[in-house]
Design a protein around this motif. Structure first.
Motif, mmCIF file in Angstrom:
data_model
loop_
_atom_site.group_PDB
_atom_site.id
_atom_site.type_symbol
_atom_site.label_atom_id
_atom_site.label_comp_id
_atom_site.label_asym_id
_atom_site.label_seq_id
_atom_site.Cartn_x
_atom_site.Cartn_y
_atom_site.Cartn_z
ATOM 1 N N GLU A 20 0.826 -1.212 0.000
ATOM 2 C CA GLU A 20 0.000 0.000 0.000
ATOM 3 C C GLU A 20 0.860 1.261 0.000
ATOM 4 O O GLU A 20 0.533 2.238 -0.673
ATOM 5 N N GLU A 67 -2.927 -4.739 -8.960
ATOM 6 C CA GLU A 67 -3.569 -5.500 -7.880
ATOM 7 C C GLU A 67 -4.337 -4.556 -6.952
ATOM 8 O O GLU A 67 -5.484 -4.813 -6.609
ATOM 9 N N ALA A 68 -3.690 -3.488 -6.540
ATOM 10 C CA ALA A 68 -4.334 -2.533 -5.628
ATOM 11 C C ALA A 68 -5.524 -1.847 -6.297
ATOM 12 O O ALA A 68 -6.573 -1.661 -5.665
ATOM 13 N N VAL A 70 -7.478 -2.959 -8.764
ATOM 14 C CA VAL A 70 -8.613 -3.872 -8.909
ATOM 15 C C VAL A 70 -9.310 -4.058 -7.560
ATOM 16 O O VAL A 70 -10.543 -4.059 -7.486
ATOM 17 N N GLU A 71 -8.544 -4.173 -6.486
ATOM 18 C CA GLU A 71 -9.161 -4.279 -5.159
ATOM 19 C C GLU A 71 -9.987 -3.038 -4.838
ATOM 20 O O GLU A 71 -11.034 -3.128 -4.202
ATOM 21 N N ARG A 72 -9.516 -1.879 -5.273
ATOM 22 C CA ARG A 72 -10.221 -0.628 -4.978
ATOM 23 C C ARG A 72 -11.488 -0.450 -5.814
ATOM 24 O O ARG A 72 -12.423 0.205 -5.374
ATOM 25 N N LEU A 74 -13.327 -3.065 -7.558
ATOM 26 C CA LEU A 74 -14.265 -4.186 -7.634
ATOM 27 C C LEU A 74 -15.196 -4.162 -6.426
ATOM 28 O O LEU A 74 -14.742 -4.260 -5.286
ATOM 29 N N ALA A 76 -17.557 -5.197 -3.432
ATOM 30 C CA ALA A 76 -17.501 -6.375 -2.564
ATOM 31 C C ALA A 76 -18.611 -7.364 -2.904
ATOM 32 O O ALA A 76 -18.410 -8.575 -2.836
ATOM 33 N N THR A 91 -18.917 -0.054 -10.667
ATOM 34 C CA THR A 91 -17.567 -0.493 -11.015
ATOM 35 C C THR A 91 -16.900 0.525 -11.938
ATOM 36 O O THR A 91 -15.749 0.910 -11.729
ATOM 37 N N GLN A 98 -10.661 6.054 -9.274
ATOM 38 C CA GLN A 98 -9.356 5.534 -8.860
ATOM 39 C C GLN A 98 -8.296 5.681 -9.954
ATOM 40 O O GLN A 98 -7.159 6.046 -9.675
ATOM 41 N N ALA A 119 -4.825 -9.947 -11.361
ATOM 42 C CA ALA A 119 -5.635 -8.795 -10.957
ATOM 43 C C ALA A 119 -6.794 -8.581 -11.923
ATOM 44 O O ALA A 119 -7.953 -8.534 -11.508
ATOM 45 N N ARG A 122 -9.595 -11.267 -12.028
ATOM 46 C CA ARG A 122 -10.660 -11.166 -11.021
ATOM 47 C C ARG A 122 -11.747 -10.211 -11.487
ATOM 48 O O ARG A 122 -12.940 -10.499 -11.354
#
Length: 192
Positions: A20, A67-68, A70-72, A74, A76, A91, A98, A119, A122
């Motif tokens: 991060e 990776e970061a 896509v996490e931000r 996508l 939940a 999305t 982002q 990433a 997913r």
């Protein structure tokens, strides 16, 4: 008396950087296209050797950022009641918010290069699942994913480097509304 691994402290220096922190430093650095690994290490207050323990080169740095990101972006939870439009709109707006925080990111994504398979896989799977759960065939769900991701990333890249297309800059909400009304993909000649 034996050491309890849950209570003993780790020996050595604590980690000064993590994923991060690296991503945040890259985000705050300005343009991703011009950021060097040495500049990133300096922003983090570590040597470039310490940074290379986490990322060995710019490709790995982009993998970490992907990776970061896509996490931000996508959500939940997936779509509810087979209604993929609000979920896909959330999305897309998360991608807008982002990706544009990091100048050069959407532009880099829009260029042909190796992407983090894990990433974006997913994100791809979530979008395809949203379409197939709504009754779209797997083939057309895949085509719909491709249309969604290339259109959205291309719009964001153009926003980073505007084309001179006239006085009015296209608004994201208009672009997104038009895109979502056209999805899912249909075979040519098939009725709505």
């Amino acid at each position: 008396m034996a050491d309890d691994p849950t209570t003993r402290s780790r020996r050595g220096r604590p980690a000064r950087i993590n994923r991060e922190l690296i991503v945040d430093a890259a985000v705050s650095a300005g343009n991703l296209d011009t950021l060097t690994m040495r500049e990133l290490a300096a922003r983090l207050g570590v040597t470039h050797t310490a940074l290379y323990r986490w990322v060995k080169n710019r490709d790995q740095l982009f993998d970490l950022i992907n990776e970061a990101m896509v996490e931000r972006v996508l959500p939940a939870e997936g779509p509810r009641d087979r209604d993929w439009r609000p979920w896909l709109a959330r999305t897309a707006w998360a991608m807008h918010d982002q990706f544009l925080v990091l100048p050069g990111y959407a532009t880099r994504l829009s260029r042909p290069h190796r992407h983090t398979t894990q990433a974006f896989e997913r994100l791809r799977n979530a979008v395809i699942t949203a379409f197939t759960d709504a009754g779209v065939s797997p083939h057309l769900a895949e085509q719909s994913w491709y249309i969604f991701i290339t259109s959205t990333v291309s719009w964001l890249a153009v926003h980073e480097h505007p084309l001179d297309l006239g006085d009015s800059t296209p608004r994201f909400e208009l672009f997104l509304d038009t895109l979502l009304r056209g999805l899912p993909a249909r075979e040519p000649g098939a009725g709505r």
